[in-house]
Scaffold this motif. Structure first.
Motif, PDB file in Angstrom:
ATOM      1  N   GLY A  40      65.146 -13.986 -28.533  1.00 63.13           N
ATOM      2  CA  GLY A  40      65.685 -12.672 -28.845  1.00 63.13           C
ATOM      3  C   GLY A  40      64.469 -11.644 -29.097  1.00 63.13           C
ATOM      4  N   ASP A  41      64.955 -10.296 -28.794  1.00 63.59           N
ATOM      5  CA  ASP A  41      63.877  -9.271 -28.660  1.00 63.59           C
ATOM      6  C   ASP A  41      63.105  -9.628 -27.216  1.00 63.59           C
ATOM      7  OD1 ASP A  41      65.129  -8.208 -30.823  1.00 63.59           O
ATOM      8  OD2 ASP A  41      63.579  -8.552 -32.201  1.00 63.59           O
ATOM      9  N   ASN A  42      63.547 -10.185 -26.376  1.00 64.14           N
ATOM     10  CA  ASN A  42      63.065 -10.144 -25.177  1.00 64.14           C
ATOM     11  C   ASN A  42      62.527  -8.970 -24.540  1.00 64.14           C
ATOM     12  OD1 ASN A  42      63.664 -13.317 -24.892  1.00 64.14           O
ATOM     13  ND2 ASN A  42      65.457 -12.451 -25.122  1.00 64.14           N
ATOM     14  N   VAL A  43      63.309  -8.061 -24.904  1.00 62.67           N
ATOM     15  CA  VAL A  43      62.901  -6.524 -24.606  1.00 62.67           C
ATOM     16  C   VAL A  43      63.306  -5.528 -25.678  1.00 62.67           C
ATOM     17  CG1 VAL A  43      63.191  -6.537 -21.985  1.00 62.67           C
ATOM     18  CG2 VAL A  43      65.121  -6.021 -23.525  1.00 62.67           C
ATOM     19  N   TYR A  44      62.721  -4.476 -25.745  1.00 56.05           N
ATOM     20  CA  TYR A  44      63.016  -3.564 -26.841  1.00 56.05           C
ATOM     21  C   TYR A  44      63.423  -2.229 -26.406  1.00 56.05           C
ATOM     22  CZ  TYR A  44      60.760  -6.230 -30.471  1.00 56.05           C
ATOM     23  OH  TYR A  44      60.625  -7.343 -31.336  1.00 56.05           O
ATOM     24  N   ALA A  45      64.941  -2.317 -26.521  1.00 61.13           N
ATOM     25  CA  ALA A  45      65.615  -1.116 -26.154  1.00 61.13           C
ATOM     26  C   ALA A  45      65.260   0.181 -26.916  1.00 61.13           C
ATOM     27  CB  ALA A  45      67.216  -1.402 -26.150  1.00 61.13           C
ATOM     28  N   HIS A  46      65.709   1.287 -26.421  1.00 60.42           N
ATOM     29  CA  HIS A  46      65.426   2.559 -27.233  1.00 60.42           C
ATOM     30  C   HIS A  46      65.808   2.392 -28.695  1.00 60.42           C
ATOM     31  CE1 HIS A  46      65.397   6.797 -28.268  1.00 60.42           C
ATOM     32  NE2 HIS A  46      64.780   7.031 -27.059  1.00 60.42           N
ATOM     33  N   SER A  47      64.962   2.893 -29.428  1.00 63.20           N
ATOM     34  CA  SER A  47      65.207   2.710 -30.694  1.00 63.20           C
ATOM     35  C   SER A  47      66.093   3.486 -31.598  1.00 63.20           C
ATOM     36  CB  SER A  47      64.099   2.518 -31.610  1.00 63.20           C
ATOM     37  OG  SER A  47      63.328   3.965 -31.814  1.00 63.20           O
ATOM     38  N   LYS A  48      66.499   4.591 -30.836  1.00 68.53           N
ATOM     39  CA  LYS A  48      67.493   5.418 -31.626  1.00 68.53           C
ATOM     40  C   LYS A  48      68.750   5.624 -30.903  1.00 68.53           C
ATOM     41  CE  LYS A  48      64.674   7.483 -34.593  1.00 68.53           C
ATOM     42  NZ  LYS A  48      63.801   6.336 -34.710  1.00 68.53           N
ATOM     43  N   LYS A  49      68.829   5.718 -29.499  1.00 67.51           N
ATOM     44  CA  LYS A  49      70.377   5.431 -28.927  1.00 67.51           C
ATOM     45  C   LYS A  49      70.365   4.405 -27.966  1.00 67.51           C
ATOM     46  CE  LYS A  49      67.894   7.961 -25.100  1.00 67.51           C
ATOM     47  NZ  LYS A  49      67.917   8.993 -24.210  1.00 67.51           N
ATOM     48  N   TRP A  50      71.792   4.233 -27.778  1.00 66.04           N
ATOM     49  CA  TRP A  50      72.350   3.147 -26.863  1.00 66.04           C
ATOM     50  C   TRP A  50      72.340   3.633 -25.305  1.00 66.04           C
ATOM     51  CZ3 TRP A  50      74.739  -1.312 -28.655  1.00 66.04           C
ATOM     52  CH2 TRP A  50      74.722  -1.493 -30.054  1.00 66.04           C
ATOM     53  N   ASP A  51      71.572   2.991 -24.716  1.00 61.87           N
ATOM     54  CA  ASP A  51      71.379   3.688 -23.230  1.00 61.87           C
ATOM     55  C   ASP A  51      71.110   2.550 -22.219  1.00 61.87           C
ATOM     56  OD1 ASP A  51      70.462   4.660 -20.823  1.00 61.87           O
ATOM     57  OD2 ASP A  51      69.101   6.412 -21.848  1.00 61.87           O
ATOM     58  N   ASN A  52      72.186   2.057 -21.658  1.00 60.59           N
ATOM     59  CA  ASN A  52      72.000   0.788 -20.653  1.00 60.59           C
ATOM     60  C   ASN A  52      71.126   1.053 -19.535  1.00 60.59           C
ATOM     61  OD1 ASN A  52      73.195  -1.175 -22.316  1.00 60.59           O
ATOM     62  ND2 ASN A  52      75.186  -0.503 -21.769  1.00 60.59           N
ATOM     63  N   LEU A  53      71.058   2.579 -19.117  1.00 59.39           N
ATOM     64  CA  LEU A  53      70.284   2.595 -17.745  1.00 59.39           C
ATOM     65  C   LEU A  53      68.817   2.542 -18.149  1.00 59.39           C
ATOM     66  CD1 LEU A  53      71.982   5.843 -16.517  1.00 59.39           C
ATOM     67  CD2 LEU A  53      71.871   3.369 -15.282  1.00 59.39           C
ATOM     68  N   ASP A  54      68.535   2.865 -19.509  1.00 52.79           N
ATOM     69  CA  ASP A  54      67.120   2.826 -19.869  1.00 52.79           C
ATOM     70  C   ASP A  54      66.557   1.376 -20.211  1.00 52.79           C
ATOM     71  OD1 ASP A  54      64.423   4.248 -21.334  1.00 52.79           O
ATOM     72  OD2 ASP A  54      65.587   2.879 -22.884  1.00 52.79           O
ATOM     73  N   LEU A  55      67.796   0.783 -20.475  1.00 50.26           N
ATOM     74  CA  LEU A  55      67.577  -0.759 -21.175  1.00 50.26           C
ATOM     75  C   LEU A  55      67.223  -1.673 -19.573  1.00 50.26           C
ATOM     76  CD1 LEU A  55      67.457  -3.097 -23.030  1.00 50.26           C
ATOM     77  CD2 LEU A  55      70.106  -3.034 -23.052  1.00 50.26           C
ATOM     78  N   ASP A  56      67.806  -1.320 -18.657  1.00 48.56           N
ATOM     79  CA  ASP A  56      67.609  -1.823 -17.413  1.00 48.56           C
ATOM     80  C   ASP A  56      66.221  -1.561 -17.006  1.00 48.56           C
ATOM     81  OD1 ASP A  56      68.422  -3.185 -14.924  1.00 48.56           O
ATOM     82  OD2 ASP A  56      68.650  -0.997 -13.972  1.00 48.56           O
ATOM     83  N   GLN A  57      65.732  -0.349 -17.112  1.00 50.18           N
ATOM     84  CA  GLN A  57      64.085  -0.181 -16.890  1.00 50.18           C
ATOM     85  C   GLN A  57      63.184  -0.987 -17.621  1.00 50.18           C
ATOM     86  OE1 GLN A  57      63.104   1.309 -14.194  1.00 50.18           O
ATOM     87  NE2 GLN A  57      65.407   1.594 -13.579  1.00 50.18           N
ATOM     88  N   ARG A  58      63.849  -1.319 -18.820  1.00 46.02           N
ATOM     89  CA  ARG A  58      62.921  -1.956 -19.811  1.00 46.02           C
ATOM     90  C   ARG A  58      62.865  -3.416 -19.350  1.00 46.02           C
ATOM     91  NH1 ARG A  58      62.227   1.445 -25.372  1.00 46.02           N
ATOM     92  NH2 ARG A  58      62.940   3.531 -24.543  1.00 46.02           N
ATOM     93  N   TYR A  59      63.989  -3.817 -18.863  1.00 52.61           N
ATOM     94  CA  TYR A  59      64.117  -5.248 -18.470  1.00 52.61           C
ATOM     95  C   TYR A  59      62.901  -5.284 -17.359  1.00 52.61           C
ATOM     96  CZ  TYR A  59      67.600  -7.544 -21.225  1.00 52.61           C
ATOM     97  OH  TYR A  59      68.572  -7.992 -22.215  1.00 52.61           O
ATOM     98  N   ARG A  60      63.110  -4.327 -16.342  1.00 49.61           N
ATOM     99  CA  ARG A  60      62.226  -4.455 -15.249  1.00 49.61           C
ATOM    100  C   ARG A  60      60.791  -4.399 -15.517  1.00 49.61           C
ATOM    101  NH1 ARG A  60      65.679  -3.824 -10.604  1.00 49.61           N
ATOM    102  NH2 ARG A  60      67.700  -3.210 -11.618  1.00 49.61           N
ATOM    103  N   LYS A  61      60.462  -3.702 -16.556  1.00 47.09           N
ATOM    104  CA  LYS A  61      58.975  -3.368 -17.194  1.00 47.09           C
ATOM    105  C   LYS A  61      58.584  -4.865 -17.604  1.00 47.09           C
ATOM    106  CE  LYS A  61      58.010   1.358 -17.417  1.00 47.09           C
ATOM    107  NZ  LYS A  61      58.419   2.479 -18.488  1.00 47.09           N
ATOM    108  N   GLN A  62      59.497  -5.276 -18.549  1.00 48.01           N
ATOM    109  CA  GLN A  62      58.903  -6.830 -19.062  1.00 48.01           C
ATOM    110  C   GLN A  62      58.865  -7.846 -18.025  1.00 48.01           C
ATOM    111  OE1 GLN A  62      58.018  -7.598 -21.908  1.00 48.01           O
ATOM    112  NE2 GLN A  62      58.080  -9.835 -21.674  1.00 48.01           N
ATOM    113  N   LEU A  63      59.777  -7.724 -17.118  1.00 45.84           N
ATOM    114  CA  LEU A  63      59.663  -8.883 -16.021  1.00 45.84           C
ATOM    115  C   LEU A  63      58.467  -8.536 -15.134  1.00 45.84           C
ATOM    116  CD1 LEU A  63      63.363  -9.552 -15.532  1.00 45.84           C
ATOM    117  CD2 LEU A  63      61.827 -11.219 -15.960  1.00 45.84           C
ATOM    118  N   SER A  64      57.816  -7.585 -15.146  1.00 49.90           N
ATOM    119  CA  SER A  64      56.720  -7.180 -14.271  1.00 49.90           C
ATOM    120  C   SER A  64      55.390  -7.629 -15.121  1.00 49.90           C
ATOM    121  CB  SER A  64      56.505  -5.617 -14.070  1.00 49.90           C
ATOM    122  OG  SER A  64      55.976  -4.859 -15.248  1.00 49.90           O
TER     123      SER A  64
END
Ligand SMILES: [Fe+2]
Length: 298
Positions: A40-64
């Motif tokens: 868990g906490d394999n990525v850190y989503a935006h800390s204040k708002k729910w935003d799946n588009l932003d979350l998608d980008q964060r996965y891409r960054k973590q996988l980079s």
């Protein structure tokens, strides 16, 4: 020397925003465990708002992150998520906001992280849309829980669900299976700890209706070991009915107060991870990184 039946590594909490290189993944890859558990906490989503588009980008960054990517490419692994893979801090799929966002967040988790195991480990994932699953590694039953999708806030309802009825029934079935002759060790893996965080409301023990049953059922299983993350430190807890091994902060810093009041350096980067060497007669636990400690479970 007694043969090693399984070598299992585990880690949690990788914050791309804080650690771009994440060298601990390289150490894990070089250790070449049979299985890696991502807790868990394999990525850190935006800390204040729910935003799946932003979350998608964060996965891409973590996988980079090359070290992370190489470890996932080279190793067999099972993965679960915690609050930060889903939404803001301490987010729960069973909250009002969670109900709106959880399906897409889980789809992102499964498509970006997913799992890879050997066919002979008899992966039990009856429903491919679910994160929870189980696998048999030569007598070690590994049960991975989803502690977030169905989790409801306790503030609104003291009988709130942790795993939801379907996953809870599935877990009881897996724990019954662990009683079979072929198993010598039972691992239950979750992002949340059993009760390391009494002030933060994320401990499983707060869900007392579930926890009371879990203690009895898991405690009856062969060599019960709970494997968890979340707390940005490595720890070993002896609960009586089971041993809990925690590794958190594979690429993170300590961001939480220590309940003992002990001072710590908040800015220091952690490279924490853990490994279990499972033998017939005992399990050696090595917790590596900033909080290195070794322990034997019989
Ligand atoms: Fe974390």
């Amino acid at each position: 020397m007694e043969a090693i039946l399984a070598h299992i590594a585990f880690a949690s909490c990788a914050k791309y925003q804080r650690r771009k290189t994440q060298p601990a993944w390289k150490s894990i890859d070089l250790a070449a465990p049979d299985l890696l558990l991502l807790l868990g906490d394999n990525v850190y989503a935006h800390s204040k708002k729910w935003d799946n588009l932003d979350l998608d980008q964060r996965y891409r960054k973590q996988l980079s992150v090359q070290n992370f990517r190489t470890a996932l490419n080279n190793l067999n692994y099972l993965a679960t998520w915690d609050d930060h893979d889903l939404g803001p801090d301490n987010s729960m799929g069973g909250s009002d906001d969670g109900l709106k966002h959880r399906e897409e967040a889980r789809r992102l988790f499964l498509s970006h992280i997913g799992r890879t195991v050997k066919p002979e480990w008899n992966l039990v994932d009856d429903d491919a849309d679910e994160i929870y699953c189980a696998a048999d590694l030569d007598g070690t039953l590994v049960i991975v829980l989803d502690g977030r999708f169905y989790r409801e806030p306790l503030q609104q309802n003291p009988n709130a669900e942790l795993l939801g009825p379907k996953q809870t029934a599935w877990l009881w079935g897996q724990l019954d299976r662990a009683l079979g002759d072929e198993f010598h060790t039972t691992l239950v893996c979750c992002g949340s700890t059993l009760n390391a965080n009494p002030d933060l409301g994320e401990s499983i023990s707060h869900y007392s209706a579930f926890y009371d049953q879990f203690k009895v059922r898991f405690g009856n299983c062969p060599r019960p070991i709970f494997v968890s993350g979340d707390i940005h430190r490595n720890r070993i807890y002896h609960h009586g009915f089971c041993t809990e091994v925690v590794s958190s902060g594979v690429a993170q810093r300590r961001t939480r107060g220590d309940l003992s009041g002990k001072l710590f350096n908040k800015k220091r980067n952690l490279n924490n991870w853990g490994e279990l060497f499972i033998h017939r007669s005992h399990v050696r636990v090595n917790l590596l990184g900033e909080d290195a400690v070794s322990h034997v479970i019989t």
